[in-house]
Design a protein around this motif. Structure first.
Motif, PDB file in Angstrom:
ATOM      1  N   GLY A  16      -2.893  27.590 -10.681  1.00 33.88           N
ATOM      2  CA  GLY A  16      -2.044  27.179 -11.786  1.00 33.88           C
ATOM      3  C   GLY A  16      -1.823  25.688 -11.930  1.00 33.88           C
ATOM      4  O   GLY A  16      -1.227  25.246 -12.924  1.00 33.88           O
ATOM      5  N   PHE A  17      -2.323  24.896 -10.975  1.00 37.83           N
ATOM      6  CA  PHE A  17      -2.006  23.463 -11.002  1.00 37.83           C
ATOM      7  C   PHE A  17      -2.482  22.789 -12.282  1.00 37.83           C
ATOM      8  O   PHE A  17      -1.752  21.991 -12.888  1.00 37.83           O
ATOM      9  N   ALA A  18      -3.712  23.080 -12.710  1.00 38.13           N
ATOM     10  CA  ALA A  18      -4.245  22.413 -13.900  1.00 38.13           C
ATOM     11  C   ALA A  18      -3.368  22.678 -15.113  1.00 38.13           C
ATOM     12  O   ALA A  18      -3.063  21.766 -15.895  1.00 38.13           O
ATOM     13  N   ASP A  22      -0.992  19.699 -16.658  1.00 36.64           N
ATOM     14  CA  ASP A  22      -1.367  19.294 -18.007  1.00 36.64           C
ATOM     15  C   ASP A  22      -0.187  19.396 -18.965  1.00 36.64           C
ATOM     16  O   ASP A  22       0.086  18.458 -19.724  1.00 36.64           O
ATOM     17  N   LEU A  23       0.525  20.510 -18.948  1.00 37.01           N
ATOM     18  CA  LEU A  23       1.619  20.687 -19.889  1.00 37.01           C
ATOM     19  C   LEU A  23       2.797  19.776 -19.560  1.00 37.01           C
ATOM     20  O   LEU A  23       3.533  19.359 -20.465  1.00 37.01           O
ATOM     21  N   ALA A  98      -4.940  23.833 -22.811  1.00 41.41           N
ATOM     22  CA  ALA A  98      -3.816  23.731 -21.887  1.00 41.41           C
ATOM     23  C   ALA A  98      -4.228  23.887 -20.431  1.00 41.41           C
ATOM     24  O   ALA A  98      -3.497  23.466 -19.529  1.00 41.41           O
ATOM     25  N   TRP A  99      -5.400  24.469 -20.194  1.00 40.75           N
ATOM     26  CA  TRP A  99      -5.900  24.643 -18.830  1.00 40.75           C
ATOM     27  C   TRP A  99      -6.831  23.505 -18.420  1.00 40.75           C
ATOM     28  O   TRP A  99      -7.500  23.598 -17.392  1.00 40.75           O
ATOM     29  N   THR A 100      -6.910  22.472 -19.226  1.00 36.20           N
ATOM     30  CA  THR A 100      -7.744  21.272 -19.026  1.00 36.20           C
ATOM     31  C   THR A 100      -9.231  21.536 -19.207  1.00 36.20           C
ATOM     32  O   THR A 100     -10.056  20.749 -18.754  1.00 36.20           O
ATOM     33  N   ASN A 101      -9.590  22.615 -19.873  1.00 39.06           N
ATOM     34  CA  ASN A 101     -10.994  22.859 -20.199  1.00 39.06           C
ATOM     35  C   ASN A 101     -11.361  22.104 -21.472  1.00 39.06           C
ATOM     36  O   ASN A 101     -10.627  22.176 -22.464  1.00 39.06           O
ATOM     37  N   ASN A 102     -12.487  21.397 -21.462  1.00 39.48           N
ATOM     38  CA  ASN A 102     -13.000  20.750 -22.667  1.00 39.48           C
ATOM     39  C   ASN A 102     -13.696  21.816 -23.511  1.00 39.48           C
ATOM     40  O   ASN A 102     -14.609  22.483 -23.034  1.00 39.48           O
ATOM     41  N   PHE A 103     -13.285  21.963 -24.769  1.00 38.33           N
ATOM     42  CA  PHE A 103     -13.852  23.048 -25.564  1.00 38.33           C
ATOM     43  C   PHE A 103     -14.521  22.588 -26.851  1.00 38.33           C
ATOM     44  O   PHE A 103     -15.156  23.384 -27.536  1.00 38.33           O
TER      45      PHE A 103
END
Length: 230
Positions: A16-18, A22-23, A98-103
């Motif tokens: 859950g850290f990312a 991030d939030l 929100a999970w720091t994934n580049n989309f």
């Protein structure tokens, strides 16, 4: 049993850290800004007006680009993004969930340097798209656009600032109130992270592979999600 709980808590923290970090930063940006970037509410860009210096401490910053950053919330409906014609100048808008994934990416390498419009929509949205507009679907209703403009030193700042002024976000259709980032319950410091994680995982579900990991009977023995390895 205590060892099992400690192992599970460790796995949960890594998992859950990312999301939590991030939030936290998204909320901080809207309240305080970051470095030379002034605070801005959701769905509005904040533009740096100078090259990076000692006060710019987020990520590993570079000093040949000028930043434009927006915290985007599509929970109220689609948002229309307009980008200017940069006449070949390099720029990129990086979309981060929100999970720091580049989309998604918009810019010279991905979409070219001509003027364009993009409709930013929540996951599963169905509706009419304006002619000539590309749709970008957000995996989570809250996300970040990190924009970078190539800048050839202080003498080039005026040109970059004119391009920044051509960048805009505006509601599309009949927007509903934004849901934003829900506030977790206030708990002691040792539990606050896990309450944030619980609250925000409900509001911003992870991707399919991560959901499978989340539901595993023995998370510590399962393959870690991709974002935990970054």
């Amino acid at each position: 049993m205590r060892d099992d709980l400690a192992a599970l808590a460790s796995e949960a923290y890594i998992y859950g850290f990312a999301l939590v970090f991030d939030l936290q930063q998204v909320g901080r940006f809207t309240r305080e800004g970051m470095g030379s970037l002034a605070p801005a509410p959701a769905n509005r860009f904040s533009h740096a007006s100078k090259l990076a210096g000692p006060d710019d401490r987020f990520v590993s910053i570079n000093n040949d680009t000028i930043y434009s950053i927006a915290q985007v919330d599509v929970s109220g409906g689609p948002v229309l993004l307009r980008v200017p014609d940069t006449a070949g100048r390099y720029y990129v808008l990086q979309f981060v969930d929100a999970w720091t994934n580049n989309f998604a990416y918009v810019g010279r390498r991905a979409t070219g340097t001509g003027a364009g419009t993009f409709l930013l929509v929540p996951s599963g949205w169905q509706g009419d798209t304006p002619a000539g507009t590309q749709v970008i679907e957000f995996p989570t209703t809250v996300g970040t656009i990190v924009g970078r403009w190539a800048c050839d030193g202080p003498a080039d700042l005026g040109v970059v600032q004119a391009l920044q002024n051509g960048l805009s976000l505006e509601p599309h259709g009949r927007p509903a109130p934004l849901q934003g980032i829900p506030a977790p319950a206030a708990l002691p410091a040792g539990l606050a992270f896990f309450e944030q994680m619980r609250t925000w995982m409900q509001a911003f579900p992870p991707s399919g592979p991560d959901q499978a990991y989340q539901k595993a009977v023995h998370p510590a023995r399962s393959a870690r999600p991709s974002h935990a390895l970054r």
